[in-house]
Design an enzyme around this catalytic site. Structure first.
Site, short mmCIF file in Angstrom:
data_model
loop_
_atom_site.label_atom_id
_atom_site.label_comp_id
_atom_site.label_asym_id
_atom_site.label_seq_id
_atom_site.Cartn_x
_atom_site.Cartn_y
_atom_site.Cartn_z
N GLU A 144 -32.28 32.14 -15.83
CA GLU A 144 -32.71 33.58 -13.95
C GLU A 144 -32.90 35.14 -14.89
OE1 GLU A 144 -28.96 33.89 -12.79
OE2 GLU A 144 -28.85 31.94 -11.57
N ASP A 146 -25.38 31.63 -3.77
CA ASP A 146 -27.20 31.34 -3.31
C ASP A 146 -28.27 30.17 -4.33
OD1 ASP A 146 -25.80 32.32 -5.93
OD2 ASP A 146 -26.99 33.89 -6.24
N HIS A 194 -35.91 34.98 -10.67
CA HIS A 194 -33.97 34.36 -9.94
C HIS A 194 -34.07 35.72 -10.38
CE1 HIS A 194 -29.89 35.04 -9.06
NE2 HIS A 194 -29.99 34.49 -7.64
N HIS A 213 -24.40 25.46 -10.47
CA HIS A 213 -23.15 26.13 -10.61
C HIS A 213 -22.54 26.34 -9.32
CE1 HIS A 213 -25.16 30.03 -11.12
NE2 HIS A 213 -24.73 30.80 -10.53
N HIS A 218 -22.52 29.90 -7.14
CA HIS A 218 -21.60 30.66 -6.02
C HIS A 218 -23.60 29.98 -4.78
CE1 HIS A 218 -21.31 33.80 -9.12
NE2 HIS A 218 -20.22 33.35 -8.49
#
Length: 597
Positions: A199, A72, A410, A68, A70
């Site tokens: 995550e 990070d 994560h 995605h 983002h």
């Protein structure tokens, strides 16, 4: 035995800088390529020296997959592809492909134009990097090459976020960002991967209902406005920002409130444009409202100008970025921090090292650039509207996919440890949580699917005995044939028919020597009597052709040419009676009991 290796280059027992290297069936795949919000030095990007010490990454990697938009998860992409060097395919969904370059350019502007950093990727590098992107559609199987295939599923994390299944032959890995049930239910096939990589940002959290959080959020904003204070809401430009805007817009309308609401412009205008463009990717609630009016064209929310921060009286401001580590949100925070009437609401996770993380941990004095100290007097509230899943969401995903092994990334080490124990206890599978640079090796034992013909199953049931139980395997006799790349277990008659072959009888023969002074015919009769007395319930016949038959086993007797007292017994049987044939040969080797007539 085949194996899968997983090495986090970032996000191993840490939040931010997601970058996971997976080696499966001789293929190397990079999952995400993010940056760390908490660092400005070389720890900002993943350490690619784990892949190669020198030279480009192209010859080592078969593909890169971005889950995605983002930062990070994609912030190091132009650095990796254009500065370290990678020319292979980069896969991401259509919304991610559209939004990713906008966020990268914004990140570049803050870092280079405002902070003056050198040795950073340029606007041209972002454009060149995006040329290598291959867009993914949901549920579409993409052949990366002859052996490697990938398939994307809806993750419901943020617009365009995807879970990805990677398959090489019979081995598979599923990688998912934190799926979020509140956005729109994420769903995946019961694909039983060898490893599910997930995550675990909120590994120990089971969050209260979304409605309660929304009510609490509106109450806090309303109270601050009533006492004449200002509310700062630091957000990432996409996803939760739109949700919170919709919430405030409806509340302001209902309560007839007059205090202004502002949104930092530029990036968000572009973001809203893409949200409208990809409306089919958003959740049901947003889609329904879009029919009545455009949900992102607000009546009460206006574009923000930096001079407004000094205006007297109450106001609400949405500003980026979400962790107060730079940009407009940090500038406004510095201006408002000294007044206890004001409030900052942190709606998402903050990485260690950021201002957001410090104030959430109760720090009242902040060392700012230029050695100035900032006194924090305003109210600090944390309300998780984060798109990350809690422990419950992760457990639900395991139930859906039924992985053989679990690997957590994560997340914070201590929280991961808690979730690891929970997963191992509830699902009885191994769960790993490697640190950055640490490799987890999982041995795979690929299961080969086999179809069984209905006739063969009916025959097995007709033979009696319990019905097959998945937990208690039961042997079945049949012929395994391969047709059109799939395996099928059928009866031997059907196999011969399908393959156009003639039947050949295969028989085993065994010679046994026996000491017996009688004639050959008498010895045969004595064997018949002996076996008749021992084997109750078996078909035993003494045939006129001078043989004894036990089921399909034929026994013949002849004398040795050197010694007539030594008899040579020939035993012959078909493969179905192999156990009985072995038993009879061992029995007759012991000789015949005396007294047999």
């Amino acid at each position: 035995m085949p194996e899968i290796n997983v090495t986090p280059l970032g996000a191993g027992q840490d939040v931010g800088r997601s970058c996971i290297l997976v080696s499966i069936g001789g293929k190397n795949i990079m999952l995400d390529c993010g940056m760390h919000m908490g660092y400005n030095d070389d720890r900002r990007f993943p350490d690619f020296s784990y892949i190669t010490q020198n030279g480009r990454l192209t010859e080592f990697l078969d593909c890169v997959i971005i889950s995605h938009f983002h930062l990070d998860h994609c912030g190091a992409l132009p650095y990796m592809s254009e500065m370290v060097g990678y020319d292979g395919p980069i896969y991401m969904t259509h919304p991610t492909k559209a939004i990713c370059p906008i966020l990268l350019e914004d990140f570049r502007k803050i870092t280079v134009d405002k902070k003056g950093e050198t040795n950073f990727f340029t606007s041209q590098m972002i454009k060149d990097c995006m040329k290598k992107v291959v867009p993914l559609n949901l549920h579409q199987t993409v052949q990366v090459d002859d052996e490697l295939e990938i398939k994307a599923y809806y993750a419901g994390h943020v617009l365009g976020a995807a879970m990805v299944q990677i398959k090489v032959g019979l081995e598979s890995v599923v990688y998912t960002v934190s799926v979020n049930k509140s956005v729109q239910a994420a769903w995946i096939d019961k694909c039983r991967p060898d490893i599910l990589i997930s995550e675990s940002t909120y590994a120990t959290t089971i969050r209260d209902s979304k409605r309660c959080r929304e009510r609490d959020f509106l109450k806090k904003v309303h109270e601050t406005i009533e006492r004449g204070g200002k509310v700062l809401i630091p957000v990432f430009a996409l996803g939760r920002a739109q949700e919170l805007c919709i919430l405030l817009e409806t509340f302001w309308e209902r309560m007839n409130l007059k205090a202004p609401i502002y949104f930092s412009t530029g990036l968000t205008e572009k973001a809203n444009h893409y949200y409208k463009l990809f409306i089919t990717w958003t959740n049901q609630k947003i889609r329904k409202t879009f029919v009545q009016r455009n949900m992102f064209e607000f009546k009460h929310i206006k574009a923000f100008d930096r001079s407004y921060a000094d205006n007297p009286g109450p106001m609400v401001v949405f500003a980026t970025p979400g962790m107060l580590h730079a940009g407009q949100s940090l500038q406004i925070f510095k201006k408002w921090a000294g007044n206890e009437k004001n409030m900052v609401i942190m709606p998402g996770y903050c990485v260690q090292g950021t201002i957001g993380h410090k104030i959430l941990n109760g720090q009242k004095k902040l060392e700012m650039e230029g050695r100035a100290t900032l006194d924090v007097k305003l109210q600090v509230e944390y309300m998780s509207f984060s798109a990350h899943a809690d422990a419950k969401g992760i457990m639900q995903l395991i139930r859906m996919a039924e992985p053989r092994n679990m690997l957590l990334v994560h997340g914070e080490g201590a929280k991961m440890e808690f979730l690891k124990g929970k997963i191992e206890q509830e699902f009885s599978i191994d769960c790993y949580m490697p640190a950055n640079g640490e490799t987890v090796t999982v041995k795979t034992n690929p299961s080969v699917p086999v179809d069984i013909s209905l006739n063969l199953l009916k025959r097995e049931m007709a033979l009696g005995g319990p019905l097959p139980d998945p937990k208690k395997p039961r042997p079945m006799h049949g012929t395994l044939i391969m047709k059109e790349n799939s395996l099928k277990l059928v009866s031997s008659e059907q196999a011969l028919k399908e393959l156009g072959l003639n039947e050949h009888q295969l028989r085993f023969t065994c010679r046994v020597q026996l000491q017996d002074p009688h004639s050959d015919a008498d010895t045969l009769h004595r064997i018949y009597t002996h076996l008749k007395g021992l084997l109750k319930g078996y078909s035993i016949q003494h045939l006129p052709d001078g043989t004894v038959m036990v089921e399909s086993i034929v026994i013949k007797v002849s004398s040795s040419s050197e010694d007539t007292n030594t008899k040579v017994l020939l035993l012959s049987w078909s493969y179905q009676d192999e156990d009985l044939g072995s038993y009879l040969s061992n029995l007759l080797k012991k000789g015949l009991p005396s007294g047999l007539c």
